[in-house]
Design a protein around this motif. Structure first.
Motif, PDB file in Angstrom:
ATOM      1  N   LEU A 174      -1.429  -9.437  -1.771  1.00 32.70           N
ATOM      2  CA  LEU A 174      -1.327 -10.748  -2.409  1.00 32.70           C
ATOM      3  C   LEU A 174       0.142 -10.991  -2.751  1.00 32.70           C
ATOM      4  CD1 LEU A 174      -3.210 -13.046  -3.357  1.00 32.70           C
ATOM      5  CD2 LEU A 174      -3.224 -11.972  -5.615  1.00 32.70           C
ATOM      6  N   ALA A 287      -2.283 -12.762   1.604  1.00 37.78           N
ATOM      7  CA  ALA A 287      -2.555 -14.055   0.985  1.00 37.78           C
ATOM      8  C   ALA A 287      -1.414 -14.420   0.048  1.00 37.78           C
ATOM      9  CB  ALA A 287      -3.879 -14.012   0.220  1.00 37.78           C
ATOM     10  N   THR A 289       0.053 -17.155  -3.003  1.00 39.96           N
ATOM     11  CA  THR A 289      -0.328 -18.120  -4.025  1.00 39.96           C
ATOM     12  C   THR A 289       0.851 -18.387  -4.950  1.00 39.96           C
ATOM     13  OG1 THR A 289      -1.777 -18.510  -5.921  1.00 39.96           O
ATOM     14  CG2 THR A 289      -1.278 -16.222  -5.401  1.00 39.96           C
ATOM     15  N   PHE A 307     -10.434 -12.653  -5.983  1.00 38.23           N
ATOM     16  CA  PHE A 307      -9.086 -12.277  -6.429  1.00 38.23           C
ATOM     17  C   PHE A 307      -8.958 -10.765  -6.523  1.00 38.23           C
ATOM     18  CE2 PHE A 307      -6.747 -10.896 -10.273  1.00 38.23           C
ATOM     19  CZ  PHE A 307      -5.466 -11.010  -9.762  1.00 38.23           C
ATOM     20  N   LEU A 310      -8.792  -9.087  -3.101  1.00 39.40           N
ATOM     21  CA  LEU A 310      -7.520  -9.238  -2.392  1.00 39.40           C
ATOM     22  C   LEU A 310      -6.362  -8.576  -3.132  1.00 39.40           C
ATOM     23  CD1 LEU A 310      -7.715 -12.958  -1.226  1.00 39.40           C
ATOM     24  CD2 LEU A 310      -7.584 -10.956   0.256  1.00 39.40           C
ATOM     25  N   ASN A 311      -6.529  -8.376  -4.433  1.00 35.77           N
ATOM     26  CA  ASN A 311      -5.432  -7.901  -5.257  1.00 35.77           C
ATOM     27  C   ASN A 311      -5.309  -6.375  -5.217  1.00 35.77           C
ATOM     28  OD1 ASN A 311      -3.283  -8.194  -7.072  1.00 35.77           O
ATOM     29  ND2 ASN A 311      -4.619  -7.793  -8.810  1.00 35.77           N
ATOM     30  N   THR A 314      -0.025  -6.409  -5.131  1.00 34.49           N
ATOM     31  CA  THR A 314       0.587  -7.712  -5.379  1.00 34.49           C
ATOM     32  C   THR A 314       2.105  -7.591  -5.294  1.00 34.49           C
ATOM     33  OG1 THR A 314      -1.198  -8.514  -6.806  1.00 34.49           O
ATOM     34  CG2 THR A 314       0.935  -9.572  -7.048  1.00 34.49           C
TER      35      THR A 314
END
Length: 453
Positions: A174, A287, A289, A307, A310-311, A314
């Motif tokens: 992420l 991803a 954001t 979340f 996917l996290n 980060t």
């Protein structure tokens, strides 16, 4: 044996038997190969470096460190250096085990000289290809991968190190950062520097597609799945199998698509719209954001379970205002690139440009800095006037004043890109049809901005 001498060798030949060592080195030299003898494994390790462009040949049975131990030490140094093992009958089992660990080949005693020479030529070709690929990757990293990630502040140094560390790891990532900080640059680097680079890099902007379209784009569909679906379409997820799927503006993904994406991420298989068939996918998701999805308030309707799925890792891209020390270095990089792009000499910087670099808040981050560097390269280096200075005549209505600002921004983009429609549309971030509508609305002649050829 010095490192300098070793760099001149094609073959490192290791054997504790002096007569056999010298005989083999001579035979290899007669075959046109540059061979350097070593009497022990320790001597090789003292001289060997990861950039060694040759091949190591070693006897298995030697006092002190044997050939298998030498192979494993070389593998720890650089697993791509080919190692050929020479083994007697009693050592073949050990040599086979080393082959399973990555040794290039083993040759059983007694062996013919031409057999050894041919094996080494193939190994040298393989090593040369590896060295060339590394060189090309380094060039790609320096040229293309630079961009937004140029900088010497601790945050950027750590970020680049982390990207290199994660590139070959099949873990979902992420990327968090404001608009214009370079999130897609990070995703591209994670793809190009890893073993998935030979497969597609597939990007999807989740905020640019309506809810009715995004599911078919992601998951694909079969012919007849809905009205207008005349033939089968492979979705972005399936197309990215083996490569990398980049989901930009993840926070904008509709909830219905989030549910299906979560299922795909957990099962690593996909069922296109209109099909009950499950197809496995080799998936790696990056991803991006601009919203901190870890905060329930900021997350809004975005599903917490997606979340957290996917996290795994980060990566946070700091805005330019948090790394102001990097601004001059970034600007120099983008100015040189713009000068090459437009065929201009590197301009001298006046005080107004230097002051703008220091004083501007760079709300548009790296993207804004890129556009400023292009204006400077084109000789339009004066800083863009503040919004209040572009609002037109006193007494204008708010819509008219906003129109004046919009028209000026379009003219600036056309000037910066020499009237090129594609580049201008990308810089403005608007659809091509909208761009042409605004040209008509504001009476702007695009052709007037084309550069003379």
């Amino acid at each position: 044996m010095t490192t300098r001498a070793l760099c001149d060798a094609d073959i490192v030949f290791v054997d504790d038997d002096a007569d056999l060592r010298e005989a083999n080195v001579q035979a290899l030299q007669l075959a046109g190969l540059r061979a350097t003898p070593f009497a022990s494994a320790a001597g090789v390790l003292e001289s060997l470096t990861p950039d060694f462009a040759g091949v190591v040949v070693t006897d298995v049975r030697m006092p002190g460190m044997n050939g298998i131990e030498l192979f494993r030490a070389i593998r720890a140094l650089d697993p791509d250096i080919p190692v050929v093992l020479i083994s007697g009958h009693a050592d073949i089992a050990m040599a086979v085990e080393a082959m399973s660990e990555g040794a290039y080949d083993f040759i059983a005693k007694p062996y013919a000289g031409p057999r050894l020479a041919e094996t080494l030529r193939r190994a040298l070709e393989k090593r040369a290809l590896i060295i060339e690929n590394r060189r090309l990757r380094a060039m790609a990293t320096a040229d293309e991968g630079a961009g937004a990630l140029v900088g010497e502040t601790p945050a950027m140094v750590r970020l680049r190190q982390t990207i290199h560390h994660l590139a070959d790891v099949d873990v979902d990532v992420l990327v968090l950062g404001e608009t214009g900080t370079g999130k897609e640059v990070v995703a591209n680097l994670l793809h190009r520097l890893g073993r998935r680079r030979a497969k597609p890099f597939v990007a999807l902007n989740c905020g640019a597609l309506p809810e009715t379209v995004i599911e078919s784009e992601l998951f694909g569909y079969e012919a007849g799945a809905f009205t207008g679906a005349q033939k089968r379409r492979i979705g972005r997820i399936e197309h990215s199998s083996g490569g990398t799927l980049f989901l930009d503006e993840l926070e904008s993904m509709p909830v219905s698509a989030q549910v299906k994406l979560l299922r795909v991420l957990e099962a690593r298989e996909i069922a296109p719209l209109g099909s009950n068939e499950l197809r496995p996918v080799d998936l790696r998701v990056v991803a991006a954001t601009k919203v901190d999805l870890a905060s329930p308030a900021a997350r809004g309707e975005f599903r917490a379970d997606l979340f957290y799925r996917l996290n795994v890792v980060t990566l946070r891209l700091p805005p330019l205002r948090e790394r102001r020390r990097d601004v001059p270095l970034l600007f120099a990089h983008f100015l040189a690139r713009a000068a090459r792009k437009y065929g201009r000499e590197m301009p001298k910087l006046d005080r107004s440009v230097e002051r703008h670099l220091v004083e501007n808040d760079w709300a548009g981050n790296v993207r804004e800095l890129v556009h400023f560097a292009e204006r400077v390269a084109l000789g339009l280096g004066e800083a863009a006037p503040p919004i209040g200075a572009t609002t037109g005549r006193p007494g204008q209505s708010l819509p008219d004043r906003l129109g004046t600002i919009e028209a000026n921004l379009i003219r600036e983009a056309l000037e910066a890109h020499g009237g090129d429609v594609r580049a201008t549309v990308e810089a403005l971030g608007i659809p091509r049809k909208t761009f042409y509508d605004k040209l008509v609305r504001y009476g702007i002649e695009r052709a007037a901005y084309e550069k003379e050829r």
